[in-house]
Enzyme design. Structure first.
Site, PDB file in Angstrom:
ATOM      1  N   GLU A 123       0.598  16.070   1.335  1.00 20.02           N
ATOM      2  CA  GLU A 123       0.043  17.160   2.171  1.00 20.02           C
ATOM      3  C   GLU A 123       0.968  18.378   2.164  1.00 20.02           C
ATOM      4  O   GLU A 123       1.157  19.052   3.179  1.00 20.02           O
ATOM      5  CB  GLU A 123      -0.274  16.659   3.581  1.00 20.02           C
ATOM      6  CG  GLU A 123      -1.367  15.598   3.548  1.00 20.02           C
ATOM      7  CD  GLU A 123      -2.123  15.431   4.841  1.00 20.02           C
ATOM      8  OE1 GLU A 123      -2.201  16.367   5.637  1.00 20.02           O
ATOM      9  OE2 GLU A 123      -2.675  14.331   5.028  1.00 20.02           O
ATOM     10  N   SER A 143       8.072  19.479   1.159  1.00 21.95           N
ATOM     11  CA  SER A 143       8.896  20.204   2.146  1.00 21.95           C
ATOM     12  C   SER A 143       9.068  21.671   1.743  1.00 21.95           C
ATOM     13  O   SER A 143       9.057  22.555   2.603  1.00 21.95           O
ATOM     14  CB  SER A 143      10.256  19.526   2.286  1.00 21.95           C
ATOM     15  OG  SER A 143      10.097  18.340   3.024  1.00 21.95           O
TER      16      SER A 143
HETATM   17  C1  LIG Z   1       1.402   8.336  -2.112  1.00 22.92           C
HETATM   18  C2  LIG Z   1       0.707   9.644  -2.316  1.00 22.92           C
HETATM   19  C3  LIG Z   1      -0.511   9.861  -1.698  1.00 22.92           C
HETATM   20  C4  LIG Z   1      -1.187  11.065  -1.889  1.00 22.92           C
HETATM   21  N1  LIG Z   1      -2.436  11.237  -1.335  1.00 22.92           N
HETATM   22  C5  LIG Z   1      -3.170  12.344  -1.666  1.00 22.92           C
HETATM   23  C6  LIG Z   1      -4.533  12.462  -1.256  1.00 22.92           C
HETATM   24  O1  LIG Z   1      -5.076  11.611  -0.549  1.00 22.92           O
HETATM   25  N2  LIG Z   1      -5.234  13.541  -1.663  1.00 22.92           N
HETATM   26  C7  LIG Z   1      -4.695  14.519  -2.442  1.00 22.92           C
HETATM   27  O2  LIG Z   1      -5.394  15.476  -2.774  1.00 22.92           O
HETATM   28  N3  LIG Z   1      -3.405  14.434  -2.854  1.00 22.92           N
HETATM   29  C8  LIG Z   1      -2.629  13.373  -2.489  1.00 22.92           C
HETATM   30  N4  LIG Z   1      -1.319  13.256  -2.908  1.00 22.92           N
HETATM   31  C9  LIG Z   1      -0.745  14.310  -3.765  1.00 22.92           C
HETATM   32  C10 LIG Z   1       0.327  15.122  -3.087  1.00 22.92           C
HETATM   33  O3  LIG Z   1      -0.242  15.988  -2.144  1.00 22.92           O
HETATM   34  C11 LIG Z   1       1.126  15.851  -4.192  1.00 22.92           C
HETATM   35  O4  LIG Z   1       1.886  14.873  -4.844  1.00 22.92           O
HETATM   36  C12 LIG Z   1       1.998  16.944  -3.627  1.00 22.92           C
HETATM   37  O5  LIG Z   1       1.217  18.012  -3.161  1.00 22.92           O
HETATM   38  C13 LIG Z   1       2.996  17.460  -4.668  1.00 22.92           C
HETATM   39  O6  LIG Z   1       2.365  17.761  -5.867  1.00 22.92           O
HETATM   40  P1  LIG Z   1       2.973  17.189  -7.242  1.00 22.92           P
HETATM   41  O7  LIG Z   1       3.177  15.745  -7.086  1.00 22.92           O
HETATM   42  O8  LIG Z   1       2.111  17.655  -8.358  1.00 22.92           O
HETATM   43  O9  LIG Z   1       4.410  17.866  -7.360  1.00 22.92           O
HETATM   44  P2  LIG Z   1       4.754  19.374  -7.920  1.00 22.92           P
HETATM   45  O10 LIG Z   1       3.809  20.322  -7.306  1.00 22.92           O
HETATM   46  O11 LIG Z   1       4.811  19.295  -9.396  1.00 22.92           O
HETATM   47  O12 LIG Z   1       6.170  19.561  -7.332  1.00 22.92           O
HETATM   48  C14 LIG Z   1       7.371  19.072  -7.947  1.00 22.92           C
HETATM   49  C15 LIG Z   1       8.564  19.687  -7.221  1.00 22.92           C
HETATM   50  O13 LIG Z   1       8.563  21.108  -7.396  1.00 22.92           O
HETATM   51  C16 LIG Z   1       8.597  21.760  -6.147  1.00 22.92           C
HETATM   52  N5  LIG Z   1       7.828  23.004  -6.210  1.00 22.92           N
HETATM   53  C17 LIG Z   1       6.582  23.196  -6.715  1.00 22.92           C
HETATM   54  N6  LIG Z   1       6.218  24.474  -6.586  1.00 22.92           N
HETATM   55  C18 LIG Z   1       7.251  25.113  -5.979  1.00 22.92           C
HETATM   56  C19 LIG Z   1       7.490  26.455  -5.533  1.00 22.92           C
HETATM   57  N7  LIG Z   1       6.580  27.418  -5.687  1.00 22.92           N
HETATM   58  N8  LIG Z   1       8.667  26.754  -4.955  1.00 22.92           N
HETATM   59  C20 LIG Z   1       9.602  25.789  -4.762  1.00 22.92           C
HETATM   60  N9  LIG Z   1       9.437  24.501  -5.147  1.00 22.92           N
HETATM   61  C21 LIG Z   1       8.283  24.180  -5.750  1.00 22.92           C
HETATM   62  C22 LIG Z   1       7.981  20.756  -5.157  1.00 22.92           C
HETATM   63  O14 LIG Z   1       8.406  21.018  -3.826  1.00 22.92           O
HETATM   64  C23 LIG Z   1       8.530  19.442  -5.718  1.00 22.92           C
HETATM   65  O15 LIG Z   1       9.841  19.254  -5.236  1.00 22.92           O
HETATM   66  C24 LIG Z   1      -0.615  12.083  -2.694  1.00 22.92           C
HETATM   67  C25 LIG Z   1       0.642  11.850  -3.300  1.00 22.92           C
HETATM   68  C26 LIG Z   1       1.281  10.655  -3.125  1.00 22.92           C
HETATM   69  C27 LIG Z   1       2.612  10.439  -3.815  1.00 22.92           C
END
Ligand SMILES: Cc1cc2nc3c(=O)[nH]c(=O)nc-3n(C[C@H](O)[C@H](O)[C@H](O)COP(=O)(O)OP(=O)(O)OC[C@H]3O[C@@H](n4cnc5c(N)ncnc54)[C@H](O)[C@@H]3O)c2cc1C
Length: 389
Positions: free
Chosen positions: A373, A376
């Protein structure tokens, strides 16, 4: 001088109404009796017990805020937050099951659904249908509105193609809110939310993730291959899905704050009990001032997390702005949960490092608070935008 008579006094943040107090006590008892015995095997096997989910429906935990005419409990958002906290104190996986159902799925449907959609789906979500909320994709996480799932209009249908990743509750769910774009050239203005039933042709649930924490909560991929969805099943206006997503997630974040608060409280309560039992140098380790101060500091942090979560939830129920407070609560509670769980594990010494005690599970479960969601960093981005505006 301000009038401080009882009638004018503002209630403390942690003061509960009689109804809330009774609900909290009943929820705590339910979590202890019905969830606690299954926590360890569910975590080990990475499977949520079907019968337990049925009990959540029977006891009304899957429709806490849904109005009574649709079969729900007609409670407040704050009551949903209390339930998520109490469930997560025992098991964060159980907490996220009801969190997604109440704060994301039911909430989005109540807020954005047409009367026909509400009549059709809300009674089912309350009675026996698990909901899931599908925004993220392999290449669209923090940048969620870069999603690639396409909804092509065709007569009275949209044809959906694409993949969703990380979808909580997907293994058990019967109804999915899926976000797709009707035209990638429109950017976020093409994004639309759709209500998709599990048995829709072209829709399938793919691989289930094997995770570090909240292992019993299912997290799966969704596959949409020429999946026809009636126009009537668009949730909210076509092209306004970004609003549905943003506004529901603002509320959902308070739920994650509550989940993390529950994790912190659960870890702390176990550590306090252990510190009173474990003897070294002829004394319970709770007699040592270092341990006392450590526990006191962690309890203070958990209390601050509680105040932030309750405040955000109360603001939401009072129809006051809460976006900043929700982002702050999620950001802060996930930090507190991780720190509390980690230091509580140390209170157990070597035993905390084993699976014989619950400390390591609380630490594993705490990690997700900083990720889903909105990570951080994404919470900080929201807070920064609001304080610098
Ligand atoms: C157990 C689990 C349950 C989940 N359930 C759902 C669900 O029900 N529905 C749903 O839609 N999603 C769900 N998610 C997805 C979750 O919301 C995403 O994993 C999350 O939003 C982060 O996206 P990402 O994994 O692609 O990481 P990325 O977006 O690739 O991020 C990787 C890193 O880069 C950092 N980063 C990215 N952009 C920036 C920026 N502009 N500035 C600074 N730092 C940045 C992030 O903070 C992170 O540290 C779930 C994830 C998990 C692990």
């Amino acid at each position: 001088m301000a009038d401080m008579t009882a009638a004018n006094a503002i209630a403390p943040l942690t003061a509960l109404t009689e109804e809330e107090r009774m609900f909290q006590a009943a929820t705590r008892e339910f979590a202890e009796k019905e969830i606690r015995p299954h926590v360890e095997p569910m975590d080990r096997e990475g499977v949520f017990r079907h019968e337990l989910m049925d009990t959540f429906f029977e006891q009304g935990f899957m429709g806490l805020e849904v109005p009574e005419p649709y079969g729900g409990s007609g409670g407040s958002f704050f009551m949903a937050i209390l339930a998520i906290e109490e469930f997560s104190r025992v098991d964060a996986s159980a907490g996220v099951v009801i969190d997604v159902q109440n704060t994301l799925v039911n909430n989005a449907l109540q807020r954005w659904g047409s009367e026909a959609q509400k009549q059709k789906f809300l009674p089912r979500l309350v009675r026996d249908t698990v909901g899931a909320y599908a925004l993220s994709e392999p290449n669209a996480g923090s940048d969620a509105f870069a999603l690639a799932t396409r909804a092509r209009p065709e007569g009275d249908h949209f044809i959906l193609n694409g993949r969703k990743l990380w979808i909580t509750n997907a293994k058990e769910a019967g109804l999915f809110i899926v976000f797709a774009t009707v035209d990638p050239a429109l950017g976020y203005k093409g994004i639309t939310a759709f209500l998709i039933e599990r048995d829709t042709p072209g829709f399938s649930v793919g691989k289930k993730e094997d995770k570090l924490g909240i292992r019993a909560s299912s997290t799966c991929e969704l596959i949409l291959e020429d999946c026809p969805v009636l126009r009537a099943n668009a949730l909210g206006e076509v092209g306004k899905g970004y609003k549905v997503a943003m506004e529901t997630l603002n509320e959902g974040r308070i739920g994650i704050g509550a989940q993390m608060l529950g994790v912190a409280r659960g870890a702390l309560e176990h550590a306090i009990a252990y510190a009173k039992e474990r003897k070294q140098f002829g004394h319970p380790i709770a007699d040592f001032q270092a341990i006392q101060f450590q526990l006191a500091r962690l309890a203070t942090e958990a209390e601050a997390a509680r105040l932030m979560t309750y405040n955000a939830a109360r603001l939401k129920d009072a129809h006051l702005p809460f976006m900043k407070e929700a982002a702050m609560a999620k950001y802060f509670c996930s930090q507190v949960a991780e720190r509390v769980a980690s230091e509580c594990l140390e209170v157990y010494g070597g035993y905390g490092f084993t699976k014989d005690y619950p400390a390591e599970k609380y630490l594993r479960d705490s990690k997700i608070g900083k990720i889903y969601e909105g990570t951080s960093f994404m919470q900080l981005q929201t807070i920064a935008k609001l304080i610098l505006a």
